[in-house]
Design an enzyme around this catalytic site. Sequence first.
Site, PDB file in Angstrom:
ATOM      1  N   HIS A  82       0.854  -1.189   0.000  1.00 23.86           N
ATOM      2  CA  HIS A  82       0.000   0.000   0.000  1.00 23.86           C
ATOM      3  C   HIS A  82       0.884   1.232   0.000  1.00 23.86           C
ATOM      4  O   HIS A  82       1.926   1.256   0.642  1.00 23.86           O
ATOM      5  CB  HIS A  82      -0.919   0.016   1.223  1.00 23.86           C
ATOM      6  CG  HIS A  82      -2.101   0.923   1.044  1.00 23.86           C
ATOM      7  ND1 HIS A  82      -3.253   0.534   0.403  1.00 23.86           N
ATOM      8  CD2 HIS A  82      -2.293   2.208   1.414  1.00 23.86           C
ATOM      9  CE1 HIS A  82      -4.112   1.532   0.389  1.00 23.86           C
ATOM     10  NE2 HIS A  82      -3.560   2.572   0.992  1.00 23.86           N
ATOM     11  N   ASP A 161     -13.454   3.008   7.327  1.00 22.08           N
ATOM     12  CA  ASP A 161     -12.388   3.705   6.587  1.00 22.08           C
ATOM     13  C   ASP A 161     -12.942   4.280   5.296  1.00 22.08           C
ATOM     14  O   ASP A 161     -12.601   5.399   4.912  1.00 22.08           O
ATOM     15  CB  ASP A 161     -11.206   2.782   6.267  1.00 22.08           C
ATOM     16  CG  ASP A 161     -10.177   3.517   5.410  1.00 22.08           C
ATOM     17  OD1 ASP A 161      -9.709   4.573   5.868  1.00 22.08           O
ATOM     18  OD2 ASP A 161      -9.884   3.090   4.289  1.00 22.08           O
ATOM     19  N   ARG A 168     -12.370  12.791   4.483  1.00 20.48           N
ATOM     20  CA  ARG A 168     -11.069  13.461   4.630  1.00 20.48           C
ATOM     21  C   ARG A 168     -10.637  14.093   3.319  1.00 20.48           C
ATOM     22  O   ARG A 168     -10.056  15.176   3.308  1.00 20.48           O
ATOM     23  CB  ARG A 168     -10.005  12.452   5.105  1.00 20.48           C
ATOM     24  CG  ARG A 168     -10.195  12.064   6.562  1.00 20.48           C
ATOM     25  CD  ARG A 168      -9.337  10.864   6.930  1.00 20.48           C
ATOM     26  NE  ARG A 168      -7.944  11.092   6.691  1.00 20.48           N
ATOM     27  CZ  ARG A 168      -7.106  10.176   6.183  1.00 20.48           C
ATOM     28  NH1 ARG A 168      -7.535   8.967   5.878  1.00 20.48           N
ATOM     29  NH2 ARG A 168      -5.844  10.467   6.001  1.00 20.48           N
ATOM     30  N   SER A 183      -6.072   4.549   8.636  1.00 19.82           N
ATOM     31  CA  SER A 183      -6.789   4.279   7.391  1.00 19.82           C
ATOM     32  C   SER A 183      -6.136   3.115   6.641  1.00 19.82           C
ATOM     33  O   SER A 183      -6.802   2.141   6.250  1.00 19.82           O
ATOM     34  CB  SER A 183      -6.760   5.555   6.522  1.00 19.82           C
ATOM     35  OG  SER A 183      -7.071   5.270   5.191  1.00 19.82           O
ATOM     36  N   LYS A 187      -7.641  -1.238   6.720  1.00 22.76           N
ATOM     37  CA  LYS A 187      -8.106  -2.039   5.582  1.00 22.76           C
ATOM     38  C   LYS A 187      -7.121  -3.136   5.224  1.00 22.76           C
ATOM     39  O   LYS A 187      -7.496  -4.208   4.776  1.00 22.76           O
ATOM     40  CB  LYS A 187      -8.507  -1.189   4.381  1.00 22.76           C
ATOM     41  CG  LYS A 187      -7.505  -0.269   3.818  1.00 22.76           C
ATOM     42  CD  LYS A 187      -8.126   0.548   2.678  1.00 22.76           C
ATOM     43  CE  LYS A 187      -7.206   1.688   2.284  1.00 22.76           C
ATOM     44  NZ  LYS A 187      -7.542   2.946   2.923  1.00 22.76           N
TER      45      LYS A 187
HETATM   46  N1  URA Z   1      -3.940   5.897   1.610  1.00 16.20           N
HETATM   47  C1  URA Z   1      -4.952   5.469   2.416  1.00 16.20           C
HETATM   48  O1  URA Z   1      -5.495   4.381   2.232  1.00 16.20           O
HETATM   49  N2  URA Z   1      -5.340   6.244   3.405  1.00 16.20           N
HETATM   50  C2  URA Z   1      -4.769   7.439   3.661  1.00 16.20           C
HETATM   51  O2  URA Z   1      -5.164   8.092   4.591  1.00 16.20           O
HETATM   52  C3  URA Z   1      -3.727   7.897   2.827  1.00 16.20           C
HETATM   53  C4  URA Z   1      -3.323   7.093   1.789  1.00 16.20           C
END
Ligand code: URA
Length: 449
Positions: A82, A161, A168, A183, A187
């Site tokens: 990620h 999330d 956000r 966040s 996930k």
């Molecule tokens: N990627 C995400 O999944 N969440 C964030 O807050 C920033 C980048």
Amino acid sequence: MNPVRIIEGIREGDKLPPGSLRSFMEGYLRGEVEEYQMSAFLMAVVFRGLSDDQLSELVSVMLYSGAVLDLSHLPVPRVDKHSTGGVGDKVSLVLAPLAAECGLAVPMMSGRGLGHTGGTLDKLESIPGFRTDLSLSEFQEGLEADGVSMIGQTREIAPLDRRLYELRSVSGTVASIPLIAASIMSKKLAEGLNGLVLDVKVGSGAFLPREADALELARTMVSIGAAHGVATRARLTAMDRPLGRTVGNAVEVQEAVECLRGEGPDDLRTVVVELVAEMIVAAEMGGSAADEHGADRDLESGRERARASLDSGGALERFRRLVERQGGDPRALDDPTRLPQPSVRQDVPSPRSGFVHSVEPVRLGRAVVEMGGGRTRLGQRIDPSVGFSGIVQPGDAVEEGAPLVTVHAASASDARAALSVVRDSVAVEQESGPAPLPLLGRRILPGSP
Ligand code: URA
């Protein structure tokens, strides 16, 4: 639970009674905490942060707001990657099928564009017909068949999330270490992984531009992963310029396909290969920290496997199968004119001969949002055809009048506005300029300083 008292407590940096954040978040999911109260809460966190206890309570409530997948029946290790978000960051489109081709299972759950950065889901959906809203059983079938599925946060997985992420993005509350960490990790931990690699961006285009903040974010996420038994490691990568030579949705898909074909651009290929190598090592080593030389040897053999799968065309074929299975038109991979096309394409000429000193990623990212390629309101539809291609990179030599960037826009007036942003974002000087940040920065392993 009095939501106002909780918002004020965060604003003042108070130690709230345990369970306060849980009740606030659960109240939000039930509709008892309003969107404006959640926005105020998020802004308070941006300014005041969270204590360690508050952060682990937030991660836990976000993670268990939905199901946690059990993929232990898969015969190969489950590893995902990620990114903390960047401009031109199409890494996931190349990396997910490539890592599957290298023998891993990649249950990838991604996000949409956030602030000035693009999102993997929006990019994938620019392939005509591509569905990112698979049911969990379709998601699992893809993993079983091809070792990779790419979806968004479903109602079932980390639904909290999903709602906070959208809010956000449109309330100026992205840039916060605890909010980004919660966040991402909520996930990712719901994916039932053995290993996780985090691409933490650093430089002016990152949500947290300073290296010290990027390192703190990386360490925070690595320790959340370790606390939940997932072998988590992080790599800092440069975001003081866009990654690759495109920014937008359809244009980034086209560039990702070129990379899957074994072509460039070099910076994208280097980052993808490095992160896949980290994924392979995470799968093989779990959470244990190897001695430096062992880790280096393993990483080099991971890089070789990744490069070979790009050059053989195996990774591209795996992406083709993924596209077909998820309802997309695979012909778009061979014929880019089947991707959404802009009404206007216009080159921005260099004002002089010389060297590119800087390419400001935030301005370009915001310009894509302004042209309709990202969102400024909840639920807004985006135009996947707009963006930038052929973007020069710091250090490139250019001739006066040669294109610095090609603008892809929906109208002549949008193109004019974007043109002026590009002129302000790309600095060309006669002498060569300062070196940009190293593309690959520090690695953060469990327990590393
Ligand atoms: N990627 C995400 O999944 N969440 C964030 O807050 C920033 C980048």
